[in-house]
Design a protein around this motif. Structure first.
Motif, PDB file in Angstrom:
ATOM      1  N   SER A 585       1.060  -0.881  -0.064  1.00 38.73           N
ATOM      2  CA  SER A 585       0.127   0.172   0.462  1.00 38.73           C
ATOM      3  C   SER A 585       0.660   1.274  -0.065  1.00 38.73           C
ATOM      4  N   GLY A 586       0.189   2.308  -0.401  1.00 39.76           N
ATOM      5  CA  GLY A 586       1.058   3.708  -0.917  1.00 39.76           C
ATOM      6  C   GLY A 586       2.310   3.971  -1.506  1.00 39.76           C
ATOM      7  N   GLY A 587       2.267   2.698  -2.342  1.00 41.54           N
ATOM      8  CA  GLY A 587       3.507   2.402  -3.776  1.00 41.54           C
ATOM      9  C   GLY A 587       4.851   2.259  -2.829  1.00 41.54           C
ATOM     10  N   LYS A 588       4.446   1.081  -1.413  1.00 42.27           N
ATOM     11  CA  LYS A 588       6.080   1.212  -1.536  1.00 42.27           C
ATOM     12  C   LYS A 588       6.087   0.109  -1.677  1.00 42.27           C
ATOM     13  N   LYS A 589       8.201  -0.898  -0.954  1.00 40.71           N
ATOM     14  CA  LYS A 589       8.386  -1.820  -1.635  1.00 40.71           C
ATOM     15  C   LYS A 589       7.201  -2.964  -1.081  1.00 40.71           C
ATOM     16  N   ALA A 590       6.534  -3.706  -2.161  1.00 43.19           N
ATOM     17  CA  ALA A 590       6.018  -5.058  -1.998  1.00 43.19           C
ATOM     18  C   ALA A 590       6.425  -5.790  -1.268  1.00 43.19           C
ATOM     19  N   ARG A 591       5.949  -6.838   0.731  1.00 44.25           N
ATOM     20  CA  ARG A 591       6.576  -7.380   1.395  1.00 44.25           C
ATOM     21  C   ARG A 591       6.707  -7.983   1.037  1.00 44.25           C
ATOM     22  N   GLY A 592       7.880  -8.885   1.513  1.00 47.59           N
ATOM     23  CA  GLY A 592       8.600 -10.128   0.527  1.00 47.59           C
ATOM     24  C   GLY A 592       8.148 -11.128   1.438  1.00 47.59           C
ATOM     25  N   ILE A 593       6.227 -11.695   2.252  1.00 47.32           N
ATOM     26  CA  ILE A 593       6.283 -12.500   1.988  1.00 47.32           C
ATOM     27  C   ILE A 593       4.888 -13.501   1.486  1.00 47.32           C
ATOM     28  N   LYS A 594       4.241 -14.039   1.489  1.00 51.34           N
ATOM     29  CA  LYS A 594       3.276 -14.124   0.598  1.00 51.34           C
ATOM     30  C   LYS A 594       1.731 -14.426   0.951  1.00 51.34           C
ATOM     31  N   LEU A 595       0.701 -13.843   0.644  1.00 52.39           N
ATOM     32  CA  LEU A 595      -0.746 -13.513   1.024  1.00 52.39           C
ATOM     33  C   LEU A 595      -2.101 -14.821   0.005  1.00 52.39           C
ATOM     34  N   LEU A 596      -2.151 -15.154   1.312  1.00 55.35           N
ATOM     35  CA  LEU A 596      -3.227 -16.026   0.557  1.00 55.35           C
ATOM     36  C   LEU A 596      -4.542 -15.455   0.302  1.00 55.35           C
ATOM     37  N   ASN A 597      -4.445 -14.935  -1.388  1.00 54.09           N
ATOM     38  CA  ASN A 597      -5.622 -14.096  -1.787  1.00 54.09           C
ATOM     39  C   ASN A 597      -6.567 -15.224  -1.961  1.00 54.09           C
ATOM     40  N   MET A 598      -8.120 -14.608  -1.807  1.00 49.89           N
ATOM     41  CA  MET A 598      -9.005 -15.435  -1.432  1.00 49.89           C
ATOM     42  C   MET A 598     -10.165 -14.480  -2.729  1.00 49.89           C
ATOM     43  N   ALA A 599     -11.057 -15.079  -3.344  1.00 50.90           N
ATOM     44  CA  ALA A 599     -12.076 -14.628  -4.453  1.00 50.90           C
ATOM     45  C   ALA A 599     -13.211 -15.069  -2.874  1.00 50.90           C
ATOM     46  N   VAL A 600     -13.651 -13.567  -2.616  1.00 46.11           N
ATOM     47  CA  VAL A 600     -14.673 -14.254  -1.229  1.00 46.11           C
ATOM     48  C   VAL A 600     -15.953 -14.160  -1.764  1.00 46.11           C
ATOM     49  N   ASP A 601     -16.189 -14.100  -2.700  1.00 48.22           N
ATOM     50  CA  ASP A 601     -17.066 -13.728  -3.578  1.00 48.22           C
ATOM     51  C   ASP A 601     -17.835 -14.938  -4.097  1.00 48.22           C
ATOM     52  N   ARG A 602     -16.844 -15.541  -4.800  1.00 48.74           N
ATOM     53  CA  ARG A 602     -16.332 -16.493  -5.089  1.00 48.74           C
ATOM     54  C   ARG A 602     -16.164 -17.991  -3.756  1.00 48.74           C
ATOM     55  N   LEU A 603     -15.907 -17.203  -3.225  1.00 55.19           N
ATOM     56  CA  LEU A 603     -16.400 -18.298  -2.338  1.00 55.19           C
ATOM     57  C   LEU A 603     -17.351 -18.364  -1.237  1.00 55.19           C
ATOM     58  N   LYS A 604     -17.499 -17.167  -1.334  1.00 57.74           N
ATOM     59  CA  LYS A 604     -19.087 -17.610  -0.736  1.00 57.74           C
ATOM     60  C   LYS A 604     -20.313 -17.256  -1.040  1.00 57.74           C
ATOM     61  N   ASP A 605     -20.301 -18.225  -2.616  1.00 61.00           N
ATOM     62  CA  ASP A 605     -20.991 -18.776  -2.907  1.00 61.00           C
ATOM     63  C   ASP A 605     -21.144 -20.161  -2.829  1.00 61.00           C
ATOM     64  N   SER A 606     -19.816 -20.221  -2.936  1.00 63.49           N
ATOM     65  CA  SER A 606     -19.468 -22.224  -1.934  1.00 63.49           C
ATOM     66  C   SER A 606     -20.027 -22.686  -1.062  1.00 63.49           C
ATOM     67  N   VAL A 607     -19.707 -21.640  -0.218  1.00 65.07           N
ATOM     68  CA  VAL A 607     -19.817 -21.892   1.333  1.00 65.07           C
ATOM     69  C   VAL A 607     -21.454 -21.863   1.610  1.00 65.07           C
ATOM     70  N   ALA A 608     -22.758 -20.730   0.983  1.00 66.18           N
ATOM     71  CA  ALA A 608     -23.990 -20.404   1.199  1.00 66.18           C
ATOM     72  C   ALA A 608     -24.730 -22.365   0.846  1.00 66.18           C
ATOM     73  N   ALA A 609     -23.606 -22.595  -0.639  1.00 64.77           N
ATOM     74  CA  ALA A 609     -24.178 -23.927  -1.406  1.00 64.77           C
ATOM     75  C   ALA A 609     -24.246 -24.910   0.007  1.00 64.77           C
ATOM     76  N   ALA A 610     -23.092 -25.312   0.345  1.00 64.72           N
ATOM     77  CA  ALA A 610     -22.012 -26.011   1.289  1.00 64.72           C
ATOM     78  C   ALA A 610     -23.530 -26.123   1.963  1.00 64.72           C
ATOM     79  N   LEU A 611     -24.250 -24.451   3.118  1.00 60.61           N
ATOM     80  CA  LEU A 611     -24.636 -24.676   3.979  1.00 60.61           C
ATOM     81  C   LEU A 611     -25.959 -25.084   3.537  1.00 60.61           C
ATOM     82  N   GLY A 612     -26.364 -25.738   2.716  1.00 60.97           N
ATOM     83  CA  GLY A 612     -27.841 -25.930   1.829  1.00 60.97           C
ATOM     84  C   GLY A 612     -27.841 -27.088   2.166  1.00 60.97           C
ATOM     85  N   ARG A 613     -26.968 -27.783   2.046  1.00 66.26           N
ATOM     86  CA  ARG A 613     -26.438 -29.396   1.072  1.00 66.26           C
ATOM     87  C   ARG A 613     -26.862 -29.944   2.424  1.00 66.26           C
TER      88      ARG A 613
END
Length: 723
Positions: A585-613
């Motif tokens: 953030s702020g144009g600074k140099k990227a962090r040297g750690i890896k982040l678990l990026n989540m496409a939250v809207d697509r994953l929430k679709d899956s969770v909502a479907a799983a609750l209804g099964r």
């Protein structure tokens, strides 16, 4: 080349040779054809006479028999009865070729200004370079009419004898202050549906185009073609009716709504056996849904809905399309008359006097009849996307198949009990397990941590074969570790957690990786395979989270701790990806750690479907009987909108829903969807063969755990699946 000495400058100037001498008689002879009245031939006839198209690597004469369903829509663009022509269909069906055919007719038969509007300037330039220019250069009748001056052939304009073809893109000034005889809109649903600045709303591209052709009275026409790209509008949805047999479900915007406002033409075939007419649609393809997608596609046949016994193979599609062009089927539109015997609206041809009264001739082609797609490929892509959706709840690919392969607006399927998915319903269907005890089918454990300004919210989940899961514990951590700094002015004994201010407070999360959860009926328990911690949070937490992760990595546990970050929107690069950010953030140099990026809207679709099964364990997420109502409610705190998932009105707590997304994200990252459950990798194996399994002196008692030897290694050394 003539060379002249420029005496004042003292340099040699090169002047190109003069053009050949032209007599006045030659000029008049060249201009006289422009005074001829428009040739009274159809667009399709003109295209066959003047246009060359690429076929199998060579340029050949345009052939209406390749995509017969395009003949009528492009011919109607010259009708004085209609002000607009709309064509809805799948990709690669010949839609955009119609616009080239209409342009060729305007160049050779009916000169007049024509404007073609593409999705963006980049797409317009690419179309000119890759489609229009080669077509002109390889079509002698078009090439001889193209002006030879330097400015006669550019990316934004082609000047022909007697006419101008302008190529633009959908911005307000491109569709303002110019009179055009024809305006052609390609890929309409991928254009902005409202032009002009936000604080000064303008009309849609369609409405603005209609104004541009007004000067030409009945000769003016607007033509739009596109695949659908907007979902069904649930507020306006109407079930199919015999009174409106060709009505498509109203979409939230776009070309489908223009189609519904028109004559609503559909393409029909004549059954080879019973001679009855029917519309060839994907729904009428018959195949075994239990086969693999590829095998199912190879065996797909079209079944006549009238006789039910005629099975049409894909190899007959081209012939049936050509027969339909000869009025053995073809385009049928909704009429104004209702048959009193059947109560259904009569279907008529475009020239019939009983045609639905409208100024728009509209057409919708189903992908099953498209000339350039095979049923085998169509079925394979549909079935593959459908199975992904049913397994994960993620319908992104399934939506794409409807839009681009079939050519229909997409309506999200609703579960029969969707309206009953309430806190009470979830608690009534809750799994009767003890808190902190994993069910016998558990194979691995995940822990999700949501970071708040004064606490850490935690949920533990047990996972079994095929993605079945259930929460084992749900609690909040309010107390910082004993060695954390004390609050100023007191002994700090009761200071609340402050993750953004004190990096040491994250130390309470370190012990999560060592917690043991007994497996029901077994003499062992499981440690979590991963602890996933929210990287977002109060100001200052991101830096403290990074410090915490680096400390765990130095202790050899970096592979079991993940820092997660949500990515909103439905069009992310993937569902889950693990990588270092490109830039901080702020144009600074990227962090040297890896982040678990989540496409939250697509994953929430899956969770909502799983609750209804509730009728299958595959991909199901169970609510445990011990969970408090407020935490159950957090699973239902959000609702799906066109823009993605948003909090329901009056709701503020959704931590359990976010926990479920974090757990699913890290499970998929580890390889949940790729596991062969008959021979699983060690990290999700049942029994003490699992490197995270810990023997218990007393079954069911985590305090009796005996540490395995040797010490637990990092995940990459125990056979984790990696993306």
């Amino acid at each position: 080349m003539v060379e002249m000495l420029d005496r004042p400058a003292g340099i040699l100037t090169r002047i190109p040779p003069l053009p050949p001498f032209v007599t006045p008689e030659e000029l008049v002879a060249d201009a006289l054809p422009l005074l001829d009245p428009p040739s009274r031939i159809s667009v399709t006839d003109a295209a066959e006479r003047a246009l060359r198209v690429p076929v199998a690597g060579k340029w050949s004469a345009y052939d209406r028999g390749i995509a017969p369903y395009t003949a009528e829509p492009q011919d109607i663009s010259q009708s004085r009865r209609f002000k607009g022509v709309v064509f809805v269909g799948p990709s690669q069906s010949g839609k955009s070729q119609m616009l080239l055919s209409i342009s060729a007719h305007a160049i050779t038969c009916a000169p007049g200004p024509v404007q073609l509007i593409h999705m963006t300037k980049t797409d317009a330039d690419a179309w000119v370079e890759e489609k229009l220019n080669p077509a002109i250069e390889n079509s002698p009748l078009l090439w001889e009419r193209l002006g030879k001056a330097r400015d006669d052939s550019t990316f934004s304009r082609k000047r022909f004898k007697g006419m101008r073809l302008a190529i633009g893109y959908p911005v307000a000034n491109q569709l303002s202050s110019r009179s055009q005889r024809l305006v052609l809109l390609t890929d309409y649903d991928h254009m902005p549906q409202r032009l002009g600045p936000k604080d000064s709303p303008e009309a849609s591209p369609w409405s603005m185009a209609l104004v541009r052709v007004r000067t030409f009275l009945s000769r003016g026409c607007v033509v739009a073609e596109s695949t659908p790209a907007f979902p069904v509008d649930e507020d306006q949805f109407q079930p199919p009716s015999s009174l409106e047999p060709h009505l498509l479900p109203a979409a939230t915007a776009g070309i489908v709504n223009l189609y519904n406002a028109g004559t609503r033409g559909r393409w029909y075939w004549e059954c080879p056996d019973c001679s009855e007419l029917f519309e060839p649609t994907y729904a009428r393809l018959d195949y075994n849904r239990d086969l693999d997608p590829g095998e199912a596609g190879e065996a797909a046949v079209m079944v006549c809905p009238h006789c039910g016994c005629c099975e049409i193979e894909h190899r007959h599609k081209a012939e049936l399309n050509r027969r339909a062009m000869a009025h053995h089927g073809g385009w049928l539109h909704e009429g104004r008359v209702v048959d009193p015997a059947t109560g259904a609206r009569r279907l008529v041809r475009i020239e019939d006097g009983e045609l639905r009264h409208t100024s728009i001739a509209s057409y919708a082609l189903n992908g099953a009849a498209a000339a350039f797609s095979s049923w085998a490929g169509l079925v394979e892509r549909y079935e593959a996307a459908r199975r992904v959706m049913e397994a994960t709840g993620d319908d992104l690919d399934f939506v794409g198949v409807h839009y681009t392969e079939i050519g229909l607006p997409y309506r999200k399927a609703k579960d029969e009990d969707e309206d009953a998915l309430t806190v009470e319903a979830l608690r009534m269907q809750a799994m009767p397990i003890a808190k902190g005890i994993a069910p016998a089918w558990a194979r691995f454990i995940t822990i999700s941590v949501d970071v708040q300004g004064n606490r850490f919210e935690v949920m533990v989940m047990a996972w079994g074969p095929e993605g079945e899961r259930v929460a084992l514990d749900r609690y909040a951590i309010h107390q910082p570790p004993d060695d954390a700094p004390k609050a100023k002015g007191d002994d700090g004994k009761y200071r609340a957690v402050d993750p953004g201010r004190y990096a040491e407070d994250a130390g309470v999360l370190a012990e999560l990786a060592e917690k043991v959860f007994p497996v029901e009926g077994e003499a062992y328990g499981l440690k979590p395979v991963a602890v996933v911690i929210d990287f977002g949070g109060p100001p200052g937490w991101a830096d403290n989270a990074e410090k915490f992760w680096r400390g765990q990595a130095r202790a050899g546990l970096g592979g079991r701790f993940y820092l997660s970050v949500g990515r909103g929107g439905l069009k992310q690069r993937d569902r889950v990806w693990h990588e270092a950010p490109e830039r901080a953030s702020g144009g600074k140099k990227a962090r040297g750690i890896k982040l678990l990026n989540m496409a939250v809207d697509r994953l929430k679709d899956s969770v909502a479907a799983a609750l209804g099964r509730t009728n299958t364990p595959i991909g199901a997420q169970h609510i445990p009987a011990w969970m408090e109502a407020e935490h159950v409610a957090e699973h239902l705190a959000e609702q799906r909108t066109e823009k993605g998932w948003e909090l329901r009105k009056g709701q503020s707590r959704n931590e359990s829903f976010d926990h479920s997304v974090q757990g699913l994200a890290v499970a998929e990252h580890l390889g949940l969807n790729r596991v062969n459950w008959e021979a699983p990798p060690a990290w999700c194996m049942s029994g003490l063969g699992n490197p995270l399994a810990v023997p218990l002196e007393r079954p069911g008692d985590p305090d009796s755990a005996r540490e395995p030897a040797p010490a637990q290694p990092a995940p990459r050394r125990i056979g984790y699946l990696r993306r």
